[in-house]
Design a protein around this motif. Structure first.
Motif, PDB file in Angstrom:
ATOM      1  N   SER A 134       7.027   3.944   6.216  1.00  0.00           N
ATOM      2  CA  SER A 134       6.515   4.955   5.782  1.00  0.00           C
ATOM      3  C   SER A 134       7.185   6.269   6.013  1.00  0.00           C
ATOM      4  O   SER A 134       7.347   7.012   4.925  1.00  0.00           O
ATOM      5  CB  SER A 134       4.836   4.941   6.070  1.00  0.00           C
ATOM      6  N   ASP A 135       7.603   6.149   7.130  1.00  0.00           N
ATOM      7  CA  ASP A 135       8.391   7.618   7.297  1.00  0.00           C
ATOM      8  C   ASP A 135       9.641   7.530   6.491  1.00  0.00           C
ATOM      9  O   ASP A 135       9.915   8.614   6.231  1.00  0.00           O
ATOM     10  CB  ASP A 135       8.759   7.500   8.877  1.00  0.00           C
TER      11      ASP A 135
ATOM     12  N   ASP B 241       6.112   4.766  -5.525  1.00  0.00           N
ATOM     13  CA  ASP B 241       6.377   4.538  -6.950  1.00  0.00           C
ATOM     14  C   ASP B 241       5.280   5.374  -7.718  1.00  0.00           C
ATOM     15  O   ASP B 241       5.333   5.119  -9.094  1.00  0.00           O
ATOM     16  CB  ASP B 241       6.366   2.942  -7.331  1.00  0.00           C
ATOM     17  N   HIS B 242       4.395   6.100  -7.327  1.00  0.00           N
ATOM     18  CA  HIS B 242       3.200   6.493  -8.057  1.00  0.00           C
ATOM     19  C   HIS B 242       3.423   7.492  -8.919  1.00  0.00           C
ATOM     20  O   HIS B 242       4.369   8.210  -8.864  1.00  0.00           O
ATOM     21  CB  HIS B 242       2.193   7.263  -7.157  1.00  0.00           C
ATOM     22  N   PRO B 243       3.139   7.426 -10.325  1.00  0.00           N
ATOM     23  CA  PRO B 243       3.640   7.985 -11.811  1.00  0.00           C
ATOM     24  C   PRO B 243       3.125   9.412 -11.841  1.00  0.00           C
ATOM     25  O   PRO B 243       3.871  10.001 -12.295  1.00  0.00           O
ATOM     26  CB  PRO B 243       3.048   7.251 -12.730  1.00  0.00           C
ATOM     27  N   THR B 244       2.109   9.783 -10.957  1.00  0.00           N
ATOM     28  CA  THR B 244       1.715  11.246 -11.091  1.00  0.00           C
ATOM     29  C   THR B 244       1.690  12.004  -9.975  1.00  0.00           C
ATOM     30  O   THR B 244       1.585  13.337 -10.245  1.00  0.00           O
ATOM     31  CB  THR B 244       0.190  10.994 -11.885  1.00  0.00           C
TER      32      THR B 244
ATOM     33  N   ALA C 284       0.878  -1.059  -0.030  1.00  0.00           N
ATOM     34  CA  ALA C 284      -0.043  -0.110   0.117  1.00  0.00           C
ATOM     35  C   ALA C 284       0.939   1.215   0.203  1.00  0.00           C
ATOM     36  O   ALA C 284       0.560   2.225  -0.811  1.00  0.00           O
ATOM     37  CB  ALA C 284      -0.974   0.083   1.238  1.00  0.00           C
ATOM     38  N   ILE C 285       1.928   1.214   0.763  1.00  0.00           N
ATOM     39  CA  ILE C 285       2.731   2.567   0.979  1.00  0.00           C
ATOM     40  C   ILE C 285       3.792   2.553  -0.047  1.00  0.00           C
ATOM     41  O   ILE C 285       4.015   3.498  -0.816  1.00  0.00           O
ATOM     42  CB  ILE C 285       3.397   2.609   2.539  1.00  0.00           C
TER      43      ILE C 285
ATOM     44  N   ILE D  28      -5.815  -0.081   3.077  1.00  0.00           N
ATOM     45  CA  ILE D  28      -4.523  -0.373   3.830  1.00  0.00           C
ATOM     46  C   ILE D  28      -5.238  -0.431   5.493  1.00  0.00           C
ATOM     47  O   ILE D  28      -4.575  -1.452   6.292  1.00  0.00           O
ATOM     48  CB  ILE D  28      -3.543   0.867   4.312  1.00  0.00           C
ATOM     49  N   ARG D  29      -6.580   0.377   5.733  1.00  0.00           N
ATOM     50  CA  ARG D  29      -6.977  -0.287   6.977  1.00  0.00           C
ATOM     51  C   ARG D  29      -7.314  -1.695   7.195  1.00  0.00           C
ATOM     52  O   ARG D  29      -7.251  -2.454   8.011  1.00  0.00           O
ATOM     53  CB  ARG D  29      -8.272   0.555   7.377  1.00  0.00           C
TER      54      ARG D  29
END
Length: 276
Positions: A121-122, A48-51, A42-43, A98-99
């Motif tokens: 995540s940090d 890696d998100h492209p936008t 999830a993180i 994620i929850r």
């Protein structure tokens, strides 16, 4: 569909490497490892998100970390909603849920998974803010520990929690680092396309291959020391595929084909049957 079945389906859709070893784990351990994998996936999808731009990635990742740190005996239905507000149509399903993944693990081990995911995540937020600039081998070690070596430590804790299996924690870090280094090699051209390189200054593919092999040697030692049982069955599969990927890259391939993957797994199963 119950959450466990749903989780396995999402897992199958997102990772052919880890779906198989997780799907063969016994009840209880399966939910714990699936929870850990999906929370980290999830993180990872944010990293890696492209936008999304880097400051937004860092904000989202830190928000997830803070929410996970507030967990007591679970999370309210809307616990992550404020952090995701405005991005509901941008983020992947595995991230938005994620929850659910955080609640999949048995309650006696779930907080360890929340802790590991919050810490990762940090660290991902830090790297996003710094555009994954890796100048030295020490930087590379920091990155591969942050996103993978620490997963090796978490897996060791899961094995101990489940049936008391003891492991060498230094080798566990090598297990995670080795798999991540192979991913870096495999994805190098694609990463360059989005303006990111995980290669230290002056390194080429040969240097990264040496780094990967050095850590895979630790991964081999980690796995060979495991007793017969679920931990060994799990670790053998991604390690076999990592070695196969290194060999494929050395022979000029970009990655393993599906046929290559099935051939390696069939060989592993045959070897284990003979050894047993």
């Amino acid at each position: 569909m119950d959450l466990r079945s749903d989780a396995l389906q999402i897992l199958k859709d997102t990772s052919r490497t880890f779906y198989i070893p997780i799907s063969i784990l016994p009840s209880g351990l399966q939910e714990a490892v699936a929870s850990a994998y999906l929370c980290m996936r999830a993180i990872d999808e944010i990293e890696d998100h492209p936008t999304l731009d880097n400051p937004t990635k860092a904000k989202l990742l830190r928000g997830i970390s803070l929410t996970l740190q507030a967990g007591v005996d679970g999370f309210p239905v809307d616990a992550f909603a404020a952090g995701f507000s405005g991005y509901e149509n941008t983020l992947e399903e595995v991230t938005m849920r994620i929850r659910e993944w955080s609640l999949l693990a048995p309650e006696t081990i779930a907080p360890r998974i929340w802790d590991a995911t919050a810490a990762m995540s940090d660290r991902m937020a830090y790297w996003a803010e710094n555009n994954w600039k890796i100048y030295t081998e020490s930087d590379l070690d920091r990155y591969t520990f942050g996103v993978a070596g620490a997963v090796g430590l978490l897996l060791s804790d899961l094995w101990t929690w489940y049936d008391g299996t003891q492991t060498n924690r230094t080798l566990a870090i090598g297990f995670g680092r080795g798999l991540q280094a192979v991913n870096i090699l495999r994805n190098h051209v694609e990463d360059l396309g989005r303006g990111v390189s995980f290669f230290p200054d002056g390194w080429d593919a040969n240097n990264m291959q040496e780094y990967a092999l050095r850590n895979l040697a630790l991964a081999d030692a980690y796995t060979q020391a495991l007793p017969d049982g679920p931990a060994l069955n799990f670790c053998q599969i991604p390690l076999t595929l990592a070695h196969g990927t290194i060999d494929a890259i050395a022979n000029g391939k970009e990655k393993l084909s599906r046929n290559d993957v099935m051939a390696l797994l069939e060989h592993l199963i045959t070897f284990n049957l003979k050894a047993g």
